[in-house]
Design an enzyme around this catalytic site. Structure first.
Site, PDB file in Angstrom:
ATOM      1  NE  ARG A 185      -4.107  -1.944   2.104  1.00 22.67           N
ATOM      2  CZ  ARG A 185      -4.102  -3.066   2.821  1.00 22.67           C
ATOM      3  NH1 ARG A 185      -3.116  -3.294   3.682  1.00 22.67           N
ATOM      4  NH2 ARG A 185      -5.066  -3.949   2.681  1.00 22.67           N
TER       5      ARG A 185
ATOM      6  CE  LYS B 197      -0.465  13.019 -15.532  1.00 24.19           C
ATOM      7  NZ  LYS B 197      -0.756  13.336 -16.957  1.00 24.19           N
TER       8      LYS B 197
ATOM      9  CD  GLU C 291       6.968  14.933 -23.069  1.00 24.09           C
ATOM     10  OE1 GLU C 291       6.405  16.012 -22.772  1.00 24.09           O
ATOM     11  OE2 GLU C 291       6.354  13.868 -23.205  1.00 24.09           O
TER      12      GLU C 291
ATOM     13  CE  LYS D 103       5.034  16.604 -15.074  1.00 25.58           C
ATOM     14  NZ  LYS D 103       5.804  15.489 -15.637  1.00 25.58           N
TER      15      LYS D 103
ATOM     16  CD  GLU E 178      -3.842  14.992 -16.589  1.00 27.18           C
ATOM     17  OE1 GLU E 178      -2.614  14.998 -16.814  1.00 27.18           O
ATOM     18  OE2 GLU E 178      -4.608  14.146 -17.061  1.00 27.18           O
TER      19      GLU E 178
ATOM     20  CG  ASN F  88      -1.581  15.239 -20.620  1.00 25.75           C
ATOM     21  OD1 ASN F  88      -0.844  14.274 -20.613  1.00 25.75           O
ATOM     22  ND2 ASN F  88      -2.223  15.646 -19.540  1.00 25.75           N
TER      23      ASN F  88
ATOM     24  CG  HIS G  49       1.351  13.931 -24.196  1.00 23.04           C
ATOM     25  ND1 HIS G  49       2.001  15.100 -24.527  1.00 23.04           N
ATOM     26  CD2 HIS G  49       2.255  13.190 -23.503  1.00 23.04           C
ATOM     27  CE1 HIS G  49       3.233  15.069 -24.037  1.00 23.04           C
ATOM     28  NE2 HIS G  49       3.406  13.918 -23.422  1.00 23.04           N
TER      29      HIS G  49
ATOM     30  CG  HIS H 293      -0.740   9.063 -24.803  1.00 18.77           C
ATOM     31  ND1 HIS H 293      -1.259   9.510 -23.596  1.00 18.77           N
ATOM     32  CD2 HIS H 293       0.601   9.200 -24.695  1.00 18.77           C
ATOM     33  CE1 HIS H 293      -0.267   9.886 -22.806  1.00 18.77           C
ATOM     34  NE2 HIS H 293       0.865   9.712 -23.452  1.00 18.77           N
TER      35      HIS H 293
ATOM     36  CG  HIS I 188       6.054   9.245 -24.977  1.00 24.18           C
ATOM     37  ND1 HIS I 188       4.681   9.192 -25.067  1.00 24.18           N
ATOM     38  CD2 HIS I 188       6.337  10.338 -24.220  1.00 24.18           C
ATOM     39  CE1 HIS I 188       4.152  10.203 -24.405  1.00 24.18           C
ATOM     40  NE2 HIS I 188       5.134  10.912 -23.877  1.00 24.18           N
TER      41      HIS I 188
END
Length: 333
Positions: free
Chosen positions: A121, A143, A185, A227, A237, A245, A248, A252, A265
């Site tokens: 956890r 993320k 990026e 960032k 977000e 994004n 993206h 994606h 990517h």
């Protein structure tokens, strides 16, 4: 070395950007509060270059190290690889105060981070990003995710690291294609947030590709600062962080439509930024001069801007419809 902080209250953490910072990884982990046993998640390509020196530096600082290696590539960012990490953590008998280290690019960072968020956890983890893309983007912000056959990063969690340690000297061993992909990026940050960074890239992108150390540290620190500022405002977000994004949604979907084999990517994001900017121009939100400058910089970096002819628009749209940012069944750009 430059140090900045992601300010999130009790979950705040430092980002160290410099040269040869991996040499002091043991001391950095101690300063972040880690002790005892740590697992290093990496892939064979990165491990061959950096696992031994990182292992030695950690051992010298009193850490017991358990390496866990995963196959290389975006196609392996899945639940099977996640299970491999869990098996390694159980075998090494990592406890709740033990730590996980992500030594690699964005795939390793996402997998190790998600494992850290869910094993027992939640256990501490540290990012040691070895690609430009991971250094300027994916290692910061918490993320973590794995891919699903229907789309990218559909299974994951927001879980902040204890430390991000960036060593620009590792980029010397990065294949040029990976370096170029990481620039996507960097360009993204210039377009969405920082005109000064965009101007710098227009003037000096060749120096970046030539691995000018001083310039790399400056640019990477600038991207991490942007960032961090965005994450501090909108960690999960809910609103503003979606700006990160840019490119993206299409990117994606393009990765998924090609089975995560054809595009890196950053390459997919390059196409996504070009197409998103074209849509913005058509919709009247972007003037032609800005559109042309954006496209020119993306191309100057060596990134693709066109969809391959083999891609079905129907498949692309289906991928965009399952994007995380879709709302009320509508695609969000």
């Amino acid at each position: 070395m430059q140090t900045l902080t992601v300010n999130l209250g009790e979950r705040s953490y430092p980002i160290h950007v410099g040269a040869n910072t991996l040499d002091s990884v043991g001391e950095s982990l101690q300063q972040a509060g880690l002790r005892g046993k740590v697992a290093i998640v990496s892939n064979p390509t990165v491990a061959q270059l950096y696992l031994d020196p990182v292992h030695d530096a950690l051992s010298a600082s009193g850490f017991e190290v358990a390496p866990i290696l995963l196959p290389d590539g975006e196609e392996h960012k899945n639940l099977k690889s996640l299970a491999t990490i869990y098996d390694g953590l159980v075998k090494a008998r990592l406890e709740r105060k033990s730590g996980i280290i992500a030594l690699g690019g964005g795939v390793i960072g996402d997998l190790a981070g998600f494992a850290a968020a869910t094993y027992l956890r939640g256990v501490p983890y540290v990012q040691l990003p070895t690609t430009l893309l991971a250094q300027v983007d994916s290692s910061v912000g918490g993320k973590t995710a794995v891919n699903h056959d229907s789309g990218k990063n559909l299974i994951g969690a927001f879980y902040q690291p204890k430390l991000v340690l960036i060593d620009v000297t590792v980029l010397r061993t990065l294949p040029r294609r990976e370096l170029v992909a990481g620039l996507a990026e960097v360009i993204k940050y210039g377009i969405i947030e920082d005109p000064e960074l965009f101007h710098l890239l227009e003037d000096k992108i060749e120096r970046l590709l030539g691995l000018d150390q001083e310039l790399l540290i400056k640019v990477i620190a600038t991207c991490c600062t942007i960032k961090a500022r965005v994450v501090e405002q909108d960690e999960r977000e809910d609103d503003y962080r979606a700006a990160l994004n840019f490119g993206h949604t299409i990117g994606h979907a393009l990765e998924a439509a090609t089975g995560y084999h054809q595009f890196l990517h950053g390459e997919a994001v390059g196409v996504g930024m070009a197409k998103a900017t074209a849509i913005s121009l058509q919709q009247g939100f972007c003037d032609r001069k800005s559109f042309e400058r954006a496209i020119q910089l993306i191309k100057k970096a060596g990134l693709p801007i066109e969809l391959p002819s083999s891609i079905s628009i129907t498949n692309l749209l289906q991928g965009m419809e399952v994007d995380k940012k879709a709302a009320a069944g509508k695609i969000s750009l």
